[in-house]
Design an enzyme around this catalytic site. Structure first.
Site, short mmCIF file in Angstrom:
data_model
loop_
_atom_site.label_atom_id
_atom_site.label_comp_id
_atom_site.label_asym_id
_atom_site.label_seq_id
_atom_site.Cartn_x
_atom_site.Cartn_y
_atom_site.Cartn_z
N ASP A 47 0.74 -0.90 0.16
CA ASP A 47 -0.21 0.00 -0.03
C ASP A 47 0.88 1.48 0.45
O ASP A 47 2.28 0.78 0.02
CB ASP A 47 -0.73 -0.07 1.51
CG ASP A 47 -1.62 1.65 1.44
OD1 ASP A 47 -1.88 1.92 0.42
OD2 ASP A 47 -1.64 1.87 2.96
N LYS A 48 0.78 2.15 -0.77
CA LYS A 48 1.58 3.63 -0.41
C LYS A 48 0.77 4.14 1.01
O LYS A 48 2.60 4.29 2.20
CB LYS A 48 0.35 4.30 -1.22
CG LYS A 48 1.62 5.84 -1.63
CD LYS A 48 1.52 6.78 -2.66
CE LYS A 48 0.37 7.52 -2.35
NZ LYS A 48 0.53 8.50 -1.49
N THR A 49 -0.55 5.54 1.20
CA THR A 49 -0.09 6.00 2.06
C THR A 49 -0.23 5.35 3.58
O THR A 49 -1.31 4.19 4.00
CB THR A 49 -1.72 6.33 2.37
OG1 THR A 49 -1.34 7.03 0.70
CG2 THR A 49 -1.52 8.07 2.40
N ARG A 72 -5.31 4.23 -8.10
CA ARG A 72 -6.50 4.03 -8.20
C ARG A 72 -7.73 2.85 -7.74
O ARG A 72 -8.86 2.13 -8.20
CB ARG A 72 -7.36 4.95 -9.06
CG ARG A 72 -7.84 6.73 -9.41
CD ARG A 72 -8.50 7.21 -9.49
NE ARG A 72 -8.34 8.94 -8.51
CZ ARG A 72 -9.02 9.26 -7.40
NH1 ARG A 72 -9.45 8.15 -6.55
NH2 ARG A 72 -8.76 10.64 -7.33
N ASP A 104 -1.44 -0.52 5.65
CA ASP A 104 -2.27 0.32 6.85
C ASP A 104 -3.47 0.35 7.50
O ASP A 104 -3.51 0.41 8.75
CB ASP A 104 -0.93 1.30 7.50
CG ASP A 104 -1.41 2.51 6.40
OD1 ASP A 104 -2.16 1.96 5.54
OD2 ASP A 104 -2.04 3.83 7.27
N ARG A 144 6.29 15.74 -5.96
CA ARG A 144 5.22 16.33 -6.71
C ARG A 144 4.93 17.37 -6.76
O ARG A 144 4.66 18.28 -6.27
CB ARG A 144 3.42 16.64 -5.61
CG ARG A 144 2.49 16.04 -5.94
CD ARG A 144 1.11 16.06 -5.26
NE ARG A 144 1.02 14.78 -4.53
CZ ARG A 144 0.04 14.09 -3.61
NH1 ARG A 144 -0.57 14.96 -3.70
NH2 ARG A 144 0.07 12.81 -3.48
N ASP A 148 -7.04 -2.19 3.12
CA ASP A 148 -5.96 -3.10 2.70
C ASP A 148 -6.37 -4.92 3.40
O ASP A 148 -5.49 -5.42 3.25
CB ASP A 148 -3.66 -2.91 3.25
CG ASP A 148 -3.81 -1.27 2.99
OD1 ASP A 148 -4.17 -1.32 1.62
OD2 ASP A 148 -3.47 -0.48 3.70
N LYS A 162 -7.35 -4.45 -4.47
CA LYS A 162 -6.31 -4.82 -4.15
C LYS A 162 -6.47 -6.12 -3.73
O LYS A 162 -5.46 -7.26 -3.92
CB LYS A 162 -5.91 -3.82 -2.68
CG LYS A 162 -5.99 -2.71 -2.97
CD LYS A 162 -5.49 -2.27 -1.81
CE LYS A 162 -5.03 -0.64 -1.31
NZ LYS A 162 -4.39 -0.06 -0.89
N THR A 187 -1.86 1.46 -5.06
CA THR A 187 -2.59 2.75 -4.17
C THR A 187 -3.86 2.66 -4.71
O THR A 187 -4.53 2.95 -5.86
CB THR A 187 -1.27 3.61 -3.75
OG1 THR A 187 -2.05 4.18 -2.95
CG2 THR A 187 -1.22 4.10 -5.68
#
Lengths: 1258, 335
Positions: free
Chosen positions: A446-448, A876, A902, A694, A906, A882, A775
């Site tokens: 996962d990213k965030t 997205r 987290d 970014r 997920d 996932k 993500t």
């Protein structure tokens, strides 16, 4: 605590005054409204809720479950049967259960206790473990269920009620920062307009706040007292797991209003930025969408354990085979010879008269009944099955459980896996998967919250064509450093040869200047206080030094855009210690802009409905002045517009449009005279993007008053329009004003990575692991992070699979499928063509495309492509997707996957993967609860996999193989002896010897091996991550190894048995003429077995601590002690083993010599095998062990060779930081080559050179 | 400072080292040197040991005589079973054993039975240790099936093993004089003193219908019935020897020992062989070359292996810690 204090701090802010640019929920069109209305009452849409009348829901048909949630597997009643059932689903356990049952009917060759006791022990321990784990789940449930929420009881009085006692229909009041106890229908909020902000991170992982809006009709219900008479009826859909739909209507008063998802507050999401809301419980407990979405965590088994089952099957077939041989042999003997053995007194038809009448009547030896030989043989078969049960390692399971629990303890205790910041350490939540950690091939992350901290930092900016904030990236630095290191010796060797080497100088210079610059940057980095969200060091801009800049106007405008073009507000701090303000905005990016502009001297200090106040640093007066800007219009941000603008007028009445947005969008809308910095800015943009920053472009334009007036009328009209065309009109209006912009520059913010993430990814990549990023964030962000983590890099070929539109009809779906298929195929062709080349591939795919790509017929092609790419980024994606990706990848590749995340979004992925890892640092425990391992931070994954995973894999596989060996070696001697007893089922050993075998005499060394064995130390594991590949390639647990170990067991058993019977019989074994009887032979053979299996484990072990020594040699010693003690017990108890050591075998030199000889000979084949393997076919760990030994003598770990090998081991990496550095070096070298070439050309073209070359003196 | 030092010390404690998996450890690595040394060492140890044991075995003099066929008179040889079961025929028989080598006392007398499954499960289990020790005081003789009781009184000693007691007897005569045979101390001392009762008399043994093997003197307690005690230590294999007694006189070369034996025991119904063995003993026991041969074999193969590995090491030496074998340096390595 935090929530409480922040509530206090932000008390005075009215959030409803905020302008929001988050996409609001689209109001339902009338058509959809009708459709929804028709659905109500149909099957699937039959739920009726009487708001504020929960008592009506106590009886059928409106009886809905309480809000109680249980995630436990068992309860008090079901525990025993279910847990027992689970236990005896294991083949081996079931077999031993049968054996124990048979032992009750005198079928067994052993005593009952020796069969039942180990089984009870094994099953008991496993069940105890289950019970403890379930107890923990129960406690966690209890914690959730006992949270409280303010609930309306009557007459407008709200009292605290436990979550679990909530009923459907209850009206609750949820305060800021609290979680919703169940799915609620929003009635009203603390804001006058009935809006509330919800954080749904636990559900979908999206970090931005969502707006929920109550119905106009219920807007007035925003006081406690209002609810004394409130009554309404809701008709809505039945409970379902779909998070984004809700269909229903509410009858309130005499009207009926339709409901939409924007009135539904979901359990597990959190109220933010809103003081309180009132809601009515619609779905409770297990009906809530969040709970419906969660699946029961599956019990996972590791690959080795699954393979172990197959080994057990093999051993079973061996067991059945030898049992068949035994029973068949017994049948033959019984039919032909046995009746003649008068000393057995078998009843024979012919001789039955000879027998005493009473004897023949009483005859009941069913095993040797000559008149029913087949039946006897059948019984013999069953007895043999039990007798040779020692082939099946019963204690294997329990030993493995013990070992895994200890391994888990060691993982949990590892100080290197302890995070000082959060004071948490890695927790292995199940002990089943330790060894699976050593076989992971694919990481889905996962990213965030996992890779990033969900915090933005202002890093760089480019203003008026000048880039600020440092040029050098870490990659450049590392590349130049390594090249310096590489070139030093090289340079030295060629330095004296000739002048052509001068061409290196420019390069050398550039490298050293890199380092020098960076050194400075580092120096400044350490100075000054660290400001959260602002990681920008450039003396040209900070401390008001920008006033010396050349384009002062542009710089000022740039800062003004930064300070004015946003939706944030300053926090009114209670303690005015500093003049710095902190800000709150809807996205962390904006906060970082506001902080940055404050640092630059443009402090945004107040905002009212129409006014924004800046405290600006005035360059002319060198003082801070407060300026007011009238906010005329705000053109909202949306994902389709990708920009936002504000129209402000300053104190002089000048009207400006300040705009920020994605660079492509802004560049399209530039005026011809606004492109002055476009080229320089574009260059900077690309370099920022490569670093994973970014970027946003800033631009402005001045508007004439007249133009503004005319535009404003159009805009206000558009705004006033109601209906579906409103959006379109607004869009058109914006387009007309957001044009002819003048570019100011770009800013680059960093989505801050968690500590150590790039290094960790690098190491994992070196270990040969593939990392996929899944993500929910948008594509740009995902790609940025891909760059920041070195999953993507500039020289990588990227494939982007995407779809532009939503699928609305079937036809379109088909078209899209074609589209995607085509994209996939063309990409795959490219992959195939360029496979040999160095350049790796990256695949970026978004959720919509993924939805198509994962459908039946396309998915194989898609996965084929994805597996061939070095890194894959899916953006997205929904939580379901996932999980789906994880499952498909697992199925398609058959490789071990690890999912790490987290948030609650997920959970699906974590449960689906072979190993699920949850990050425990953040709030929200869902991911951790569903996970198998929880880490405080992503970076601990490195040590967890490369060190602990590697070790555990080796340990468990060695241990299992040894177990197989040991039991085969022992079990087969029982069988061989049968050949000499006419298959009568007599056992060579005393019952107690056999019981002791697995329980005491051989168990401790194998547990020590399983817990403490290390092929190489942890540092070396980390230095040579390539060693990890042993796990995924499964070198330690391949079928050839398994078969080899079984054969080794066969050989050992043969040697032990044959040597004993040939040496000990038939002549005397002692000087006093005594011959060996059955007990002496048994004890001697058994001694040989104990010695052999314990010495064998000493040969396997490569890491001897005192524990190993104690357990191995202690086990052997224990056998003698046992024999001594057992022999000293009164003969009533010890039987024929009485004094066997002291009087029988101990005094015989033969006994001791046999032991030595047999141990040596039976271990010889294995020893020769490892000698040959080590000498001529060494494995990786062997070499590294040797290298370690070599260098330990001189203590030169940083020895050149060592370092070189370390680097060589990283060579094959395709992603990660090192790979990026490699790529950079490659490009540096190319540049260098070109430079050299050009210098050479210039030199050769120069007249001097020509004259030299043509001169005869040269 | 102090707390620092204490913390440091605490870190050094064994438990901390254990949890960090950094206990001091010895990590033996098998180097070619070690390998060759180990093989050499094994060779050097096993060959002499093997030779010594072989020598011990060769020192033992053994005379074996199979008498089960020859002791049946010619006419009865067609139906040996009825011969042996006929109590009216005298079973005495004389055998001549020639001593081919000097035999030093004590000379052990063994009878050897072949194809006799004393290790048959039914047989082995058919005894009652408690009864042997306590006699009639112990009533539960169910384990003795099928030879359990006679006239509703438990047989002492009960069970198949006792019931099938070997009952051939031997007398040895050299040059007309009887050789003294010591039949004491042929059983384990612990058996005599702890497992067979001093007050247990075989009062009703073998006086029923089917007679199995030998009878016991009802006047002598079980603890002194050494033949029974020896017999009841069941043998492990179907071919076995049991100690009968000791001749405590030396036998010279070419002495002829006349054995007067009573051929009572029935091995004919199941085709078993009966042998008489006279054997001296060495420190290792009886005559058995297997251990010596095995040791010499193991030693020789170790030596051979040592040489082979030495040659291989010289010829195809893999440098110690050679990096070129590392996977990333190997060409074939992929992935």
């Amino acid at each position: 605590m935090v929530a409480a204090s922040s509530r206090k701090r932000k008390g005075k802010i009215r959030w409803s005054k905020l302008y929001s640019f988050a996409a609001c929920f689209r109001p339902l069109t009338s058509k959809e409204r009708l459709a929804a209305r028709e659905l109500i009452g149909q099957p699937g849409f039959s739920r009726v809720v009487f708001c504020n009348e929960p008592h009506l829901h106590k009886r059928k048909p409106y009886k809905y479950p309480y809000n109680y949630i249980s995630t436990t597997k068992y309860n008090v009643l079901t525990f025993l049967p279910r847990a027992l059932f689970e236990q005896f689903r294991r083949v081996a356990n079931f077999y031993f259960l049968l054996a124990a049952i048979f032992s009750l009917f005198s079928l067994a060759p052993f005593s009952r206790a020796s069969l039942i006791a180990p089984l009870v022990f094994v099953v008991g321990i496993s069940m105890l473990k289950e019970a403890v784990e379930d107890w923990h789940r129960f406690l966690q449930d209890l914690d959730v269920n006992n949270r409280t929420v303010k609930t309306h009881i009557s007459n407008g009085v709200f009292v605290d009620k436990l979550w679990k006692e909530l009923r459907v229909g209850d009206v609750v009041k949820v305060n800021k920062g609290e979680y919703f106890p169940s799915d609620l229908l929003l009635l009203s909020s603390g804001n006058e307009d009935g809006v509330c902000y919800v954080e749904t991170m636990n559900l979908d992982g999206e970090t931005n706040l969502k707006i929920k809006r109550c119905l106009e009709a219920s807007l007035c219900l925003n006081e406690d007292e209002e609810f004394s008479k409130f009554k309404a009826t809701v008709h809505c859909e039945d409970p379902n797991p779909n998070l984004y739909t809700f269909v229903g209507n509410i009858e309130f008063g005499k009207e009926s209003y339709p409901l939409s998802p924007s009135q539904l507050l979901l359990r597990d999401s959190k109220l933010r930025n809103t003081d309180y809301i009132y809601g009515v419980v619609i779905f409770s407990g297990h009906d809530t969408k969040a709970v419906r979405n969660s699946t029961r965590s599956p019990s996972k088994r590791s690959r080795i354990e699954r393979k172990m089952d197959h080994i057990i099957y093999i051993l079973f077939s061996m067991l059945v085979l030898v049992s068949l041989v035994s029973s068949f042999g017994s049948l033959l003997y019984l039919r032909q010879d046995m009746v003649d053995w008068w000393y057995l007194q078998l009843p024979d038809d012919n001789k039955v008269n000879d027998l005493d009448d009473s004897n023949s009547e009483k005859y009941d030896d069913r095993f040797f009944n000559p008149s029913k030989p087949v039946q006897s043989a059948g019984l013999q078969f069953i007895r043999a099955l039990i007798l040779y049960g020692y082939l099946i390692p019963i204690s294997l399971y329990v030993s493995i459980e013990v070992v895994k629990v200890l391994q888990t303890m060691l993982i949990n205790k590892d100080i290197e896996l302890y995070d000082d910041v959060t004071c948490k350490s890695v927790q292995a939540r199940t002990s089943n998967l330790n060894e699976e950690l050593g076989q992971v091939e694919m990481i889905l992350s996962d990213k965030t919250g996992t890779l990033t901290c969900n915090q933005m930092e202002f890093r760089k900016c480019s203003i008026a064509g000048v880039s600020y904030g440092g040029d050098i990236t870490e990659v450049d630095l590392a590349a130049s450093m390594r090249m310096n290191a590489d070139f030093e010796p090289f340079e030295f060797s060629i330095d004296e040869t000739d002048g052509a080497t001068r061409s290196f100088e420019p390069f050398e210079f550039s490298v050293s200047s890199f380092s020098a610059q960076n050194g400075n940057a580092r120096l400044t980095k350490t100075e000054g206080p660290v400001i959260k969200g602002f990681n920008f060091r450039d003396d040209r801009l900070t401390n008001e030094n920008w006033i010396h800049g050349s384009n002062l106007f542009d710089i000022t405008m740039f800062f003004r855009v930064m300070a004015l073009c946003h939706t944030g507000i300053p926090l009114e701090d209670d303690n005015h210690k500093t003049d710095k303000l902190s800000y709150e905005a809807e996205s962390p990016e904006e906060v970082s802009f506001l902080i940055a502009s404050q640092e630059f001297g443009f402090q945004f200090c107040r905002r009212t409905q129409s006014l924004m106040v800046l405290r600006e640093f005035d360059p002319s007066s060198m003082k801070e002045v407060e300026r007011e800007y009238k906010l005329l219009n705000l053109l909202e941000f949306s994902s389709s517009r990708k920009r936002m603008s504000v129209i402000v007028s300053n104190e002089d009445g000048q009207i400006f449009l300040l705009c920020k947005g994605a660079d492509s969008i802004i560049f399209d809308r530039l005026a011809d005279n606004g492109r002055a910095y476009e080229q320089a800015t574009t260059m900077h943009l690309s370099s920022y993007a490569e670093d994973g920053l970014r970027t946003l472009a800033f631009a402005y334009r001045t508007i004439e008053a007249a133009e503004y007036e005319s535009w404003n009328t159009i805009f206000t009209q558009a705004k006033a329009t109601i209906g579906p065309e409103r959006e379109e009109l607004l869009e058109q209006a914006s387009e007309t004003i957001e044009k002819d912009l003048i570019l100011l520059g770009v800013v680059a913010v960093e989505d801050k990575l968690q500590k150590g993430v790039p290094e960790c990814i690098d190491k994992l990549a070196q270990a040969g692991l593939k990392i996929w990023l899944l993500t929910g964030d948008k594509r740009e962000t995902a790609i940025n992070i891909g760059f920041a983590c070195s999953l993507l890099r500039q020289d990588m070929k990227q494939f982007h699979l995407s779809l532009s539109r939503d699928a609305e009809s079937n036809n379109q779906v088909k078209d899209m499928k074609e589209d995607i298929l085509q994209q996939i195929e063309s990409s795959y062709k490219m992959v195939c063509e360029e496979r040999n080349k160095e350049a790796p591939f990256g695949l970026v795919i978004d959720g919509k495309a993924l939805e198509i790509a994962l459908r039946g017929d396309v998915k194989d092609e898609f996965l084929q492509l994805a597996v061939n790419c070095a890194s894959v980024i899916c953006c997205r994606v929904s939580p379901k997707q996932k999980a789906l990706i994880t499952r498909l990848v697992k199925q398609y590749t058959g490789k071990t996957t690890l999912a790490i995340g987290d948030g609650a979004n997920d959970v699906g992925m974590i449960q689906e993967a072979d190993i699920g890892v949850g990050i425990s640092g953040m709030e929200g425990m869902q991911a951790v609860m569903a996970s198998d391992f929880s880490l405080p931070q992503f970076r601990f994954l490195e040590r967890l996999l490369i060190v602990h995973g590697h070790w555990c894999y080796q340990r468990i596989s060695k241990m299992v193989l040894y177990f197989v060996y040991k039991n085969v070696a022992f079990g087969l001697t029982l069988f061989y002896y049968e050949l000499y007893t006419s298959f009568s089922g007599e056992v060579l050993y005393d019952d107690w010897y056999m019981t002791m075998f697995n329980v005491m005499l051989t168990s401790l060394p194998v547990i020590a091996l399983g817990v403490l064995e290390q092929d190489v130390s942890s540092d070396i594991c980390l230095q040579f991550p390539a060693l990890y590949q042993q796990g995924p390639r499964n070198v330690h647990f391949s079928w050839s190894r398994i078969i080899g170990w079984i054969l080794n067991g066969v050989v050992s058993s043969l040697v032990i048995f044959l040597a004993n019977i040939y040496i000990l019989s038939p002549t005397a074994m002692r000087e006093n003429g005594f011959v060996a009887d059955i007990d002496s032979l048994g004890a001697t053979t058994y001694t040989c077995i104990i010695w052999t299996v314990n010495c064998q484990i000493a040969l396997i072990t490569s890491h001897f601590t005192w524990i190993q020594h104690l357990s191995i040699w202690g086990s052997i010693l224990l056998w003698y002690i046992f024999l001594l003690v057992y022999g000293a017990l009164p003969p009533n108890f010890s039987g024929n083993a009485f004094q066997v050591l002291v009087e029988g075998i101990g005094p015989a030199p033969l006994y001791w010599m046999i032991t030595v000889l047999v141990v040596v000979v039976s271990l010889l084949p294995y020893f020769i095998h490892i000698v040959i393997q080590r000498s001529y076919f060494p494995m990786d760990d062997h070499i590294i062990q040797e290298m370690e030994q070599c260098y330990k003598k001189y203590d030169v770990r940083d020895n050149e060779m060592w370092v070189r090998e370390q680097r060589n081991s990283q060579r094959s990496t395709r992603i990660g930081f090192s790979a990026r550095v490699d790529a950079k070096i490659l490009s540096f070298n190319q540049q260098l080559q070109q430079k050299k070439l050009s210098i050479y050309r210039s030199v050769t073209n120069s007249p001097i050179y020509r004259s030299i070359t043509t001169s005869p003196f040269s | 400072m102090d707390t620092d030092r204490e913390r440091h010390r605490a870190r050094e404690t064994a438990f901390y080292l254990f949890t960090q998996q950094s206990l001091p450890a010895c990590k033996p690595v098998l180097t070619p040197g070690w390998v060759i040394a180990i093989f050499l060492f094994m060779g050097v140890i096993f060959i002499p040991v093997g030779l010594v044991t072989l020598r011990a075995s060769h020192c033992v003099v053994e005379i074996v005589d199979r008498y089960d066929i020859d002791c049946v008179p010619e006419p009865s040889r067609m139906d040996k079973v009825s011969y042996i079961q006929d109590d009216s025929i005298p079973k005495n028989c004389s055998r001549f054993m020639k001593v081919h080598k000097y035999m030093k006392a004590p000379i052990y007398i063994y009878y050897q039975l072949d194809n006799y499954y004393q290790n048959h499960r039914r047989y082995v289990k058919s005894r009652s240790d408690k009864q042997l020790l306590d006699g009639q005081k112990y009533h539960d003789t169910s384990s003795c099936q099928p030879v359990e009781s006679n006239n509703n009184r438990p047989i002492v000693p009960c069970g198949l093993i006792a019931w099938s007691l070997f009952n051939d007897t031997f007398e040895f005569i050299r040059e007309g004089a009887e050789l003294k045979v010591n039949r004491k101390n042929i059983a384990w001392k612990s058996d005599r003193s702890h497992k067979f009762g001093k007050n247990v008399y075989p009062f009703n043994f073998q006086n029923g219908t089917l007679i199995g093997g030998g009878k016991l003197n009802p006047e002598i307690p079980l603890s002194d019935q050494e033949d029974l005690i020896v017999w009841m230590r069941t043998s492990a294999l179907p071919s076995f020897r049991k100690l009968y007694g000791r001749i405590e006189e030396d036998l010279d070369v070419d002495d002829v020992v006349v054995v007067n034996l009573m051929n009572n025991y029935n091995t004919y119904s199941f085709g078993g062989k009966k042998k008489l063995a006279l054997s001296t003993s060495s420190w290792l026991g009886g005559k058995n070359d297997f251990l010596g041969h095995a040791c010499v074999f193991a030693g020789c193969s170790s030596l051979t292996l040592a040489i082979i590995f030495m040659l291989l090491h010289v010829k195809y030496r893999r440098p110690y810690g050679d990096m070129s074998y590392l996977p990333w340096n190997r060409k074939s390595f992929s992935g």
